[in-house]
Design a protein around this motif. Structure first.
Motif, PDB file in Angstrom:
ATOM      1  N   TYR A  54     -10.875  93.078 -43.091  1.00 52.69           N
ATOM      2  CA  TYR A  54     -10.108  93.300 -41.860  1.00 52.69           C
ATOM      3  C   TYR A  54      -9.319  94.605 -41.951  1.00 52.69           C
ATOM      4  O   TYR A  54      -9.289  95.393 -40.989  1.00 52.69           O
ATOM      5  CB  TYR A  54      -9.138  92.143 -41.621  1.00 52.69           C
ATOM      6  N   ASN A  55      -8.664  94.846 -43.078  1.00 54.25           N
ATOM      7  CA  ASN A  55      -7.906  96.091 -43.225  1.00 54.25           C
ATOM      8  C   ASN A  55      -8.829  97.309 -43.196  1.00 54.25           C
ATOM      9  O   ASN A  55      -8.482  98.349 -42.622  1.00 54.25           O
ATOM     10  CB  ASN A  55      -7.107  96.075 -44.529  1.00 54.25           C
ATOM     11  N   ALA A  56      -9.996  97.160 -43.798  1.00 50.55           N
ATOM     12  CA  ALA A  56     -10.924  98.294 -43.849  1.00 50.55           C
ATOM     13  C   ALA A  56     -11.466  98.661 -42.474  1.00 50.55           C
ATOM     14  O   ALA A  56     -11.660  99.851 -42.169  1.00 50.55           O
ATOM     15  CB  ALA A  56     -12.082  97.970 -44.809  1.00 50.55           C
ATOM     16  N   VAL A  57     -11.725  97.663 -41.628  1.00 51.33           N
ATOM     17  CA  VAL A  57     -12.344  97.933 -40.323  1.00 51.33           C
ATOM     18  C   VAL A  57     -11.325  98.085 -39.200  1.00 51.33           C
ATOM     19  O   VAL A  57     -11.705  98.410 -38.066  1.00 51.33           O
ATOM     20  CB  VAL A  57     -13.344  96.814 -39.952  1.00 51.33           C
ATOM     21  N   LEU A  58     -10.039  97.870 -39.512  1.00 51.06           N
ATOM     22  CA  LEU A  58      -9.025  97.893 -38.455  1.00 51.06           C
ATOM     23  C   LEU A  58      -9.010  99.186 -37.637  1.00 51.06           C
ATOM     24  O   LEU A  58      -8.898  99.131 -36.399  1.00 51.06           O
ATOM     25  CB  LEU A  58      -7.649  97.610 -39.058  1.00 51.06           C
ATOM     26  N   PRO A  59      -9.118 100.377 -38.249  1.00 52.02           N
ATOM     27  CA  PRO A  59      -9.141 101.590 -37.417  1.00 52.02           C
ATOM     28  C   PRO A  59     -10.241 101.561 -36.369  1.00 52.02           C
ATOM     29  O   PRO A  59     -10.029 101.962 -35.218  1.00 52.02           O
ATOM     30  CB  PRO A  59      -9.360 102.713 -38.431  1.00 52.02           C
ATOM     31  N   GLY A  60     -11.419 101.071 -36.743  1.00 51.63           N
ATOM     32  CA  GLY A  60     -12.522 101.000 -35.787  1.00 51.63           C
ATOM     33  C   GLY A  60     -12.288  99.963 -34.704  1.00 51.63           C
ATOM     34  O   GLY A  60     -12.673 100.172 -33.546  1.00 51.63           O
ATOM     35  N   VAL A  61     -11.662  98.839 -35.061  1.00 50.20           N
ATOM     36  CA  VAL A  61     -11.356  97.812 -34.055  1.00 50.20           C
ATOM     37  C   VAL A  61     -10.370  98.363 -33.028  1.00 50.20           C
ATOM     38  O   VAL A  61     -10.525  98.176 -31.821  1.00 50.20           O
ATOM     39  CB  VAL A  61     -10.804  96.543 -34.722  1.00 50.20           C
ATOM     40  N   LEU A  62      -9.353  99.064 -33.493  1.00 49.39           N
ATOM     41  CA  LEU A  62      -8.396  99.678 -32.565  1.00 49.39           C
ATOM     42  C   LEU A  62      -9.071 100.737 -31.700  1.00 49.39           C
ATOM     43  O   LEU A  62      -8.764 100.866 -30.504  1.00 49.39           O
ATOM     44  CB  LEU A  62      -7.237 100.302 -33.340  1.00 49.39           C
ATOM     45  N   ALA A  63     -10.008 101.475 -32.276  1.00 48.27           N
ATOM     46  CA  ALA A  63     -10.729 102.488 -31.505  1.00 48.27           C
ATOM     47  C   ALA A  63     -11.544 101.846 -30.394  1.00 48.27           C
ATOM     48  O   ALA A  63     -11.879 102.508 -29.397  1.00 48.27           O
ATOM     49  CB  ALA A  63     -11.630 103.304 -32.426  1.00 48.27           C
ATOM     50  N   GLY A  64     -11.851 100.553 -30.549  1.00 51.78           N
ATOM     51  CA  GLY A  64     -12.615  99.852 -29.524  1.00 51.78           C
ATOM     52  C   GLY A  64     -11.893  99.695 -28.205  1.00 51.78           C
ATOM     53  O   GLY A  64     -12.521  99.356 -27.198  1.00 51.78           O
ATOM     54  N   PHE A  65     -10.578  99.944 -28.181  1.00 50.86           N
ATOM     55  CA  PHE A  65      -9.861  99.940 -26.908  1.00 50.86           C
ATOM     56  C   PHE A  65     -10.200 101.185 -26.082  1.00 50.86           C
ATOM     57  O   PHE A  65      -9.855 101.253 -24.890  1.00 50.86           O
ATOM     58  CB  PHE A  65      -8.347  99.877 -27.138  1.00 50.86           C
ATOM     59  N   GLY A  66     -10.841 102.143 -26.707  1.00 54.47           N
ATOM     60  CA  GLY A  66     -11.274 103.333 -25.985  1.00 54.47           C
ATOM     61  C   GLY A  66     -10.116 104.098 -25.378  1.00 54.47           C
ATOM     62  O   GLY A  66      -9.091 104.312 -26.021  1.00 54.47           O
ATOM     63  N   ALA A  67     -10.286 104.489 -24.129  1.00 56.85           N
ATOM     64  CA  ALA A  67      -9.269 105.277 -23.429  1.00 56.85           C
ATOM     65  C   ALA A  67      -8.277 104.396 -22.669  1.00 56.85           C
ATOM     66  O   ALA A  67      -7.481 104.916 -21.876  1.00 56.85           O
ATOM     67  CB  ALA A  67      -9.942 106.255 -22.468  1.00 56.85           C
ATOM     68  N   LEU A  68      -8.321 103.087 -22.889  1.00 61.61           N
ATOM     69  CA  LEU A  68      -7.358 102.203 -22.234  1.00 61.61           C
ATOM     70  C   LEU A  68      -5.945 102.641 -22.605  1.00 61.61           C
ATOM     71  O   LEU A  68      -5.605 102.699 -23.790  1.00 61.61           O
ATOM     72  CB  LEU A  68      -7.583 100.760 -22.677  1.00 61.61           C
ATOM     73  N   PRO A  69      -5.095 102.974 -21.638  1.00 64.38           N
ATOM     74  CA  PRO A  69      -3.752 103.472 -21.964  1.00 64.38           C
ATOM     75  C   PRO A  69      -2.822 102.338 -22.395  1.00 64.38           C
ATOM     76  O   PRO A  69      -2.231 101.644 -21.569  1.00 64.38           O
ATOM     77  CB  PRO A  69      -3.287 104.117 -20.649  1.00 64.38           C
ATOM     78  N   LEU A  70      -2.707 102.158 -23.689  1.00 61.77           N
ATOM     79  CA  LEU A  70      -1.841 101.129 -24.249  1.00 61.77           C
ATOM     80  C   LEU A  70      -0.456 101.703 -24.555  1.00 61.77           C
ATOM     81  O   LEU A  70      -0.325 102.872 -24.942  1.00 61.77           O
ATOM     82  CB  LEU A  70      -2.446 100.563 -25.535  1.00 61.77           C
ATOM     83  N   ASP A  71       0.566 100.873 -24.404  1.00 59.47           N
ATOM     84  CA  ASP A  71       1.929 101.272 -24.765  1.00 59.47           C
ATOM     85  C   ASP A  71       2.262 100.881 -26.193  1.00 59.47           C
ATOM     86  O   ASP A  71       3.194 101.438 -26.789  1.00 59.47           O
ATOM     87  CB  ASP A  71       2.928 100.636 -23.796  1.00 59.47           C
ATOM     88  N   ALA A  72       1.529  99.915 -26.737  1.00 61.32           N
ATOM     89  CA  ALA A  72       1.731  99.463 -28.115  1.00 61.32           C
ATOM     90  C   ALA A  72       0.572  98.555 -28.483  1.00 61.32           C
ATOM     91  O   ALA A  72      -0.158  98.073 -27.613  1.00 61.32           O
ATOM     92  CB  ALA A  72       3.061  98.719 -28.261  1.00 61.32           C
ATOM     93  N   ALA A  73       0.412  98.331 -29.796  1.00 54.82           N
ATOM     94  CA  ALA A  73      -0.594  97.386 -30.272  1.00 54.82           C
ATOM     95  C   ALA A  73      -0.020  96.607 -31.440  1.00 54.82           C
ATOM     96  O   ALA A  73       0.735  97.150 -32.258  1.00 54.82           O
ATOM     97  CB  ALA A  73      -1.881  98.091 -30.690  1.00 54.82           C
ATOM     98  N   VAL A  74      -0.369  95.333 -31.514  1.00 60.35           N
ATOM     99  CA  VAL A  74       0.041  94.461 -32.611  1.00 60.35           C
ATOM    100  C   VAL A  74      -1.208  93.956 -33.326  1.00 60.35           C
ATOM    101  O   VAL A  74      -2.165  93.524 -32.674  1.00 60.35           O
ATOM    102  CB  VAL A  74       0.860  93.257 -32.095  1.00 60.35           C
ATOM    103  N   VAL A  75      -1.189  94.029 -34.634  1.00 63.66           N
ATOM    104  CA  VAL A  75      -2.259  93.437 -35.443  1.00 63.66           C
ATOM    105  C   VAL A  75      -1.816  92.018 -35.778  1.00 63.66           C
ATOM    106  O   VAL A  75      -0.966  91.802 -36.645  1.00 63.66           O
ATOM    107  CB  VAL A  75      -2.522  94.240 -36.724  1.00 63.66           C
ATOM    108  N   ALA A  76      -2.362  91.052 -35.068  1.00 61.52           N
ATOM    109  CA  ALA A  76      -1.909  89.665 -35.176  1.00 61.52           C
ATOM    110  C   ALA A  76      -2.675  88.942 -36.277  1.00 61.52           C
ATOM    111  O   ALA A  76      -3.352  87.939 -36.047  1.00 61.52           O
ATOM    112  CB  ALA A  76      -2.062  88.951 -33.841  1.00 61.52           C
ATOM    113  N   CYS A  77      -2.560  89.478 -37.482  1.00 64.09           N
ATOM    114  CA  CYS A  77      -3.140  88.833 -38.672  1.00 64.09           C
ATOM    115  C   CYS A  77      -2.211  89.157 -39.831  1.00 64.09           C
ATOM    116  O   CYS A  77      -2.407  90.155 -40.532  1.00 64.09           O
ATOM    117  CB  CYS A  77      -4.557  89.323 -38.938  1.00 64.09           C
TER     118      CYS A  77
END
Length: 261
Positions: A54-77
């Motif tokens: 999970y830690n290794a792939v987390l950057p790619g998972v976050l990149a999966g939000f694409g250009a969606l304009p997020l104000d924040a993100a939480v890793v709920a694990c």
């Protein structure tokens, strides 16, 4: 608030977690829109190897939000971040934030932020994890400067599975452990349903500090996005308690600084 201008939270959760989205939705209310991404399914991997992945792939998972304009993100694990020291967790989340272009925080660091805001330095850990992972969790909190006064293990029947813990089991375990009403409780992990238990325990001891990974993370997200930290008019009572206590403590510290200035 106009639906287009409402802040947006990105949430990353394990694939089987049934709890995070319902609890975050209840805490966030109309204060933030919730958008979810899930870690990949990893058949055949043991728990520790899965958490490391999970830690290794987390950057790619976050990149999966694409250009969606997020104000924040939480890793709920929380469990995957217990593998890191608190300092390592901070460095990892700082790197993720820089890469993503918006604040990214683990649920474990959000919990530490809530403890600091409340002035909580001593707590009892309520854990649904296997013993080795509970020990890893305890080490994380103690490395961060907290004193873990006791541990309430919460198995689901004959096994440890956060997703299967019932409210009754949770309350029974706390009662049987003999936790005093003035002890701060930390319910660790994002996968154990806690809302009903929080409501009942809060009615018995309204002054007790109680934190869960999801509660602390939702509070951090609202605060970071500039939304009402108590969830607004329909905010959950426990979120209102956390936001109110944090605001009171901040005001007290500001008054003390003025006195000593």
């Amino acid at each position: 608030m106009d639906i287009r201008s409402t802040p947006r939270l990105g949430l990353v959760v394990p694939p089987e977690n049934p709890t995070a989205e319902p609890e975050f939705s209840r805490f966030l209310g109309s204060g933030m829109h919730l958008h979810t991404a899930r870690f990949p399914v990893l058949p055949g991997k043991g728990l520790r190897e899965m958490l490391e992945t999970y830690n290794a792939v987390l950057p790619g998972v976050l990149a999966g939000f694409g250009a969606l304009p997020l104000d924040a993100a939480v890793v709920a694990c929380s469990a995957s971040h217990y593998l890191l020291s608190p300092d390592g967790d901070r460095a990892f989340c700082a790197e993720l934030s820089e890469r993503a272009g918006f604040p990214v925080l683990s649920s474990s660091l959000a919990t530490l932020a809530a403890c600091e805001a409340l002035g909580v330095s001593r707590l009892t850990l309520v854990s649904p994890y296997e013993p080795w992972l509970t020990g890893l969790s305890r080490g994380y909190w103690e490395q961060a400067g907290l004193t873990v006064e006791g541990i309430v293990p919460v198995p689901a029947g004959d096994r440890y599975d956060p997703y299967r813990v019932t409210t009754r089991t949770l309350l029974d375990r706390i009662r049987r452990h003999g936790v005093s009403d003035d002890t701060a409780l930390l319910f660790t992990g994002t996968g154990m349903f806690t809302l009903a238990a929080l409501d009942e325990l809060g009615g018995r001891a309204p002054d007790r500090a109680m934190l869960t990974s999801n509660l602390a993370s939702a509070w951090w997200a609202l605060r970071t996005a500039g939304a009402p930290q108590d969830g607004g008019p329909g905010g959950h009572p426990q979120l209102k308690r956390l936001a109110g206590a944090a605001a009171d403590r901040e005001q007290q510290e500001q008054q003390e600084q003025r006195v000593h200035a």
